[in-house]
Design a protein around this motif. Structure first.
Motif, PDB file in Angstrom:
ATOM      1  N   ARG A 214       0.839  -1.210   0.000  1.00 38.69           N
ATOM      2  CA  ARG A 214       0.000   0.000   0.000  1.00 38.69           C
ATOM      3  C   ARG A 214       0.870   1.254   0.000  1.00 38.69           C
ATOM      4  NH1 ARG A 214      -2.776  -3.592   3.530  1.00 38.69           N
ATOM      5  NH2 ARG A 214      -4.820  -4.183   2.666  1.00 38.69           N
ATOM      6  N   TRP A 215       1.893   1.263   0.852  1.00 35.12           N
ATOM      7  CA  TRP A 215       2.778   2.429   0.925  1.00 35.12           C
ATOM      8  C   TRP A 215       3.541   2.579  -0.392  1.00 35.12           C
ATOM      9  CZ3 TRP A 215       7.588   4.387   0.424  1.00 35.12           C
ATOM     10  CH2 TRP A 215       7.882   5.581   1.098  1.00 35.12           C
ATOM     11  N   ALA A 216       4.047   1.478  -0.910  1.00 37.09           N
ATOM     12  CA  ALA A 216       4.843   1.515  -2.139  1.00 37.09           C
ATOM     13  C   ALA A 216       4.006   1.967  -3.324  1.00 37.09           C
ATOM     14  CB  ALA A 216       5.444   0.138  -2.404  1.00 37.09           C
ATOM     15  N   ALA A 217       2.735   1.551  -3.376  1.00 35.40           N
ATOM     16  CA  ALA A 217       1.865   1.927  -4.494  1.00 35.40           C
ATOM     17  C   ALA A 217       1.676   3.437  -4.545  1.00 35.40           C
ATOM     18  CB  ALA A 217       0.519   1.221  -4.365  1.00 35.40           C
ATOM     19  N   LYS A 218       1.424   4.034  -3.393  1.00 29.68           N
ATOM     20  CA  LYS A 218       1.237   5.492  -3.369  1.00 29.68           C
ATOM     21  C   LYS A 218       2.528   6.212  -3.748  1.00 29.68           C
ATOM     22  CE  LYS A 218      -0.483   5.642   0.828  1.00 29.68           C
ATOM     23  NZ  LYS A 218      -1.097   6.196   2.070  1.00 29.68           N
ATOM     24  N   GLU A 219       3.659   5.686  -3.309  1.00 25.98           N
ATOM     25  CA  GLU A 219       4.941   6.315  -3.630  1.00 25.98           C
ATOM     26  C   GLU A 219       5.248   6.184  -5.118  1.00 25.98           C
ATOM     27  OE1 GLU A 219       8.590   8.353  -2.742  1.00 25.98           O
ATOM     28  OE2 GLU A 219       6.621   8.193  -1.772  1.00 25.98           O
ATOM     29  N   ALA A 220       4.973   5.016  -5.708  1.00 33.35           N
ATOM     30  CA  ALA A 220       5.225   4.827  -7.140  1.00 33.35           C
ATOM     31  C   ALA A 220       4.345   5.759  -7.969  1.00 33.35           C
ATOM     32  CB  ALA A 220       4.978   3.365  -7.524  1.00 33.35           C
ATOM     33  N   ARG A 221       3.082   5.892  -7.579  1.00 30.07           N
ATOM     34  CA  ARG A 221       2.197   6.793  -8.316  1.00 30.07           C
ATOM     35  C   ARG A 221       2.670   8.240  -8.180  1.00 30.07           C
ATOM     36  NH1 ARG A 221      -4.082   7.393  -6.732  1.00 30.07           N
ATOM     37  NH2 ARG A 221      -3.071   8.278  -4.873  1.00 30.07           N
ATOM     38  N   ARG A 222       3.080   8.632  -6.967  1.00 27.15           N
ATOM     39  CA  ARG A 222       3.559   9.996  -6.773  1.00 27.15           C
ATOM     40  C   ARG A 222       4.784  10.283  -7.637  1.00 27.15           C
ATOM     41  NH1 ARG A 222       7.304  12.631  -4.442  1.00 27.15           N
ATOM     42  NH2 ARG A 222       8.305  10.874  -3.404  1.00 27.15           N
ATOM     43  N   ARG A 223       5.667   9.279  -7.780  1.00 25.19           N
ATOM     44  CA  ARG A 223       6.878   9.440  -8.583  1.00 25.19           C
ATOM     45  C   ARG A 223       6.615   9.274 -10.080  1.00 25.19           C
ATOM     46  NH1 ARG A 223      12.129   8.110  -5.988  1.00 25.19           N
ATOM     47  NH2 ARG A 223      11.867   8.364  -3.738  1.00 25.19           N
ATOM     48  N   GLY A 224       5.437   8.787 -10.445  1.00 31.75           N
ATOM     49  CA  GLY A 224       5.134   8.537 -11.842  1.00 31.75           C
ATOM     50  C   GLY A 224       5.918   7.390 -12.427  1.00 31.75           C
ATOM     51  N   THR A 225       6.178   6.375 -11.614  1.00 26.45           N
ATOM     52  CA  THR A 225       6.976   5.248 -12.059  1.00 26.45           C
ATOM     53  C   THR A 225       6.241   3.935 -11.806  1.00 26.45           C
ATOM     54  OG1 THR A 225       9.214   4.307 -12.005  1.00 26.45           O
ATOM     55  CG2 THR A 225       8.230   4.884  -9.881  1.00 26.45           C
ATOM     56  N   THR A 226       6.846   2.837 -12.191  1.00 22.23           N
ATOM     57  CA  THR A 226       6.241   1.515 -12.073  1.00 22.23           C
ATOM     58  C   THR A 226       6.460   0.931 -10.685  1.00 22.23           C
ATOM     59  OG1 THR A 226       6.643   1.096 -14.425  1.00 22.23           O
ATOM     60  CG2 THR A 226       6.226  -0.829 -13.043  1.00 22.23           C
ATOM     61  N   LEU A 227       5.449   0.238 -10.191  1.00 22.79           N
ATOM     62  CA  LEU A 227       5.577  -0.541  -8.968  1.00 22.79           C
ATOM     63  C   LEU A 227       5.829  -1.985  -9.361  1.00 22.79           C
ATOM     64  CD1 LEU A 227       5.331  -1.057  -5.894  1.00 22.79           C
ATOM     65  CD2 LEU A 227       2.862  -1.308  -6.250  1.00 22.79           C
ATOM     66  N   GLN A 228       6.946  -2.531  -8.931  1.00 23.99           N
ATOM     67  CA  GLN A 228       7.275  -3.924  -9.202  1.00 23.99           C
ATOM     68  C   GLN A 228       7.099  -4.737  -7.923  1.00 23.99           C
ATOM     69  OE1 GLN A 228      11.191  -4.200 -10.951  1.00 23.99           O
ATOM     70  NE2 GLN A 228      10.534  -3.293 -12.888  1.00 23.99           N
ATOM     71  N   LEU A 229       6.232  -5.726  -7.974  1.00 23.21           N
ATOM     72  CA  LEU A 229       5.988  -6.607  -6.839  1.00 23.21           C
ATOM     73  C   LEU A 229       6.788  -7.883  -7.045  1.00 23.21           C
ATOM     74  CD1 LEU A 229       2.103  -6.171  -6.592  1.00 23.21           C
ATOM     75  CD2 LEU A 229       3.898  -4.850  -5.449  1.00 23.21           C
ATOM     76  N   LEU A 230       7.686  -8.157  -6.112  1.00 26.70           N
ATOM     77  CA  LEU A 230       8.615  -9.282  -6.258  1.00 26.70           C
ATOM     78  C   LEU A 230       8.434 -10.269  -5.126  1.00 26.70           C
ATOM     79  CD1 LEU A 230      11.101 -10.651  -7.574  1.00 26.70           C
ATOM     80  CD2 LEU A 230      12.535  -9.157  -6.172  1.00 26.70           C
ATOM     81  N   HIS A 231       8.271 -11.536  -5.479  1.00 30.56           N
ATOM     82  CA  HIS A 231       8.219 -12.599  -4.472  1.00 30.56           C
ATOM     83  C   HIS A 231       9.332 -13.602  -4.741  1.00 30.56           C
ATOM     84  CE1 HIS A 231       6.848 -15.611  -1.662  1.00 30.56           C
ATOM     85  NE2 HIS A 231       6.872 -16.500  -2.635  1.00 30.56           N
ATOM     86  N   ALA A 232      10.033 -13.963  -3.684  1.00 31.67           N
ATOM     87  CA  ALA A 232      11.092 -14.967  -3.776  1.00 31.67           C
ATOM     88  C   ALA A 232      10.559 -16.307  -3.273  1.00 31.67           C
ATOM     89  CB  ALA A 232      12.301 -14.536  -2.952  1.00 31.67           C
ATOM     90  N   CYS A 233      10.632 -17.313  -4.126  1.00 33.66           N
ATOM     91  CA  CYS A 233      10.198 -18.662  -3.754  1.00 33.66           C
ATOM     92  C   CYS A 233      11.420 -19.482  -3.367  1.00 33.66           C
ATOM     93  CB  CYS A 233       9.496 -19.349  -4.917  1.00 33.66           C
ATOM     94  SG  CYS A 233       8.052 -18.490  -5.541  1.00 33.66           S
ATOM     95  N   VAL A 234      11.410 -20.030  -2.188  1.00 31.19           N
ATOM     96  CA  VAL A 234      12.498 -20.894  -1.743  1.00 31.19           C
ATOM     97  C   VAL A 234      12.037 -22.333  -1.895  1.00 31.19           C
ATOM     98  CG1 VAL A 234      14.008 -21.537   0.160  1.00 31.19           C
ATOM     99  CG2 VAL A 234      13.306 -19.154  -0.137  1.00 31.19           C
TER     100      VAL A 234
END
Length: 276
Positions: A24-44
């Motif tokens: 949620r925090w990252a989404a608002k920051e990415a929109r404010r910056r006008g850039t892409t939000l990349q969601l990354l999950h690491a599978c072990v």
């Protein structure tokens, strides 16, 4: 324009509530910056490497909650560009590697599988210590805050990048900035002359920033406290962000930030930014 303009904001995602708060925090920051939000999950994958079927199942499960994280991001920040990625590997290794091309890495304070009772998750500590870009750690159940951005500075110059980050964020958010310098003279009775000198020197150091950002409310606060993290945590109970610098990338294996960074990540009620 900053050197990170156009670079994505990366959020580390698992199925924990803390990681969704970070999204949620990252989404608002990415929109404010006008850039892409990349969601990354690491599978072990803990089985034999040849068991490709099990790896596919693990990735399929990851894509389900990445899809949910993307929905949360779009609900929080309509119009934000979202990309998702699930990859095999250790979270710390993948996030540190990706941080070289990112504007920010955003993490929840705890993820799934964390040590019960720990004040801060090991992934957050180790990524904050080893990343190539600023790292934001978002605490669980954080209330909405409208206070200043608090940033810690010291005479060594290692905090100058943190100061720049805090001021640029504040200008973009139209938020006040409180610049805190913790000092201590080692005396049982405080020396007023030393305190006055520390305050004057801090104000003089900030004069050029005040001229560059005349509309920004910048407050200088020299605090007599041998524990810098305590001075920062007490600077404002409604702080929306605490920013701290570090003298370089720490050893990833040990997650070494130093006592100030570790204490802030463990105890702050607002997001904490570690700037290298």
């Amino acid at each position: 324009m900053t050197a990170t303009a156009g670079r994505p904001v990366i959020a580390g995602v698992d199925a924990s509530a803390a990681s969704f708060d970070a999204v949620r925090w990252a989404a608002k920051e990415a929109r404010r910056r006008g850039t892409t939000l990349q969601l990354l999950h690491a599978c072990v994958f803990e089985g034999a490497p040849s068991r490709a079927h099990d790896s596919e199942l693990l990735l399929e499960h990851a894509h389900r909650f990445l899809h949910r994280a993307a929905e949360i991001a779009r609900e929080q920040a309509p119009g934000v560009r979202v990309e998702t990625s699930a990859r095999l590997g250790l979270a710390v290794d993948l996030l540190v590697a990706e941080s070289g091309g990112a504007a920010l890495v955003v993490l929840g304070s705890h993820g799934l599988g964390g040590l019960r009772g720990a004040l801060i998750g090991s992934v957050a500590l180790r990524v904050a210590a080893g990343a190539f870009c600023p790292v934001v750690v978002v605490p669980e159940d954080r209330p909405g805050r409208t206070g200043p951005i608090v940033v810690g500075v010291d005479p060594s110059g290692s905090s100058e990048h943190a100061l720049r980050f805090a001021i640029e964020e504040a200008a973009a958010m139209r938020a006040p900035v409180r610049v805190v310098h913790a000092w201590h003279d080692g005396l049982l009775v405080p020396d007023a002359d030393i305190g006055s000198t520390e305050q004057r020197e801090l104000e003089a150091h900030l004069a050029s920033w005040a001229r560059k950002y005349p509309a920004l409310d910048i407050t200088a606060q020299a605090v007599r406290d041998r524990i810098a993290s305590r001075a920062l945590l007490n600077a404002d109970p409604d702080a929306r962000l605490i920013v701290v610098g570090t003298r370089g990338r720490g050893p990833v294996a040990g997650g070494v930030l130093g006592s100030t960074g570790n204490a802030l990540l463990a105890h702050a009620a607002c997001p904490v930014v570690v700037v290298h």
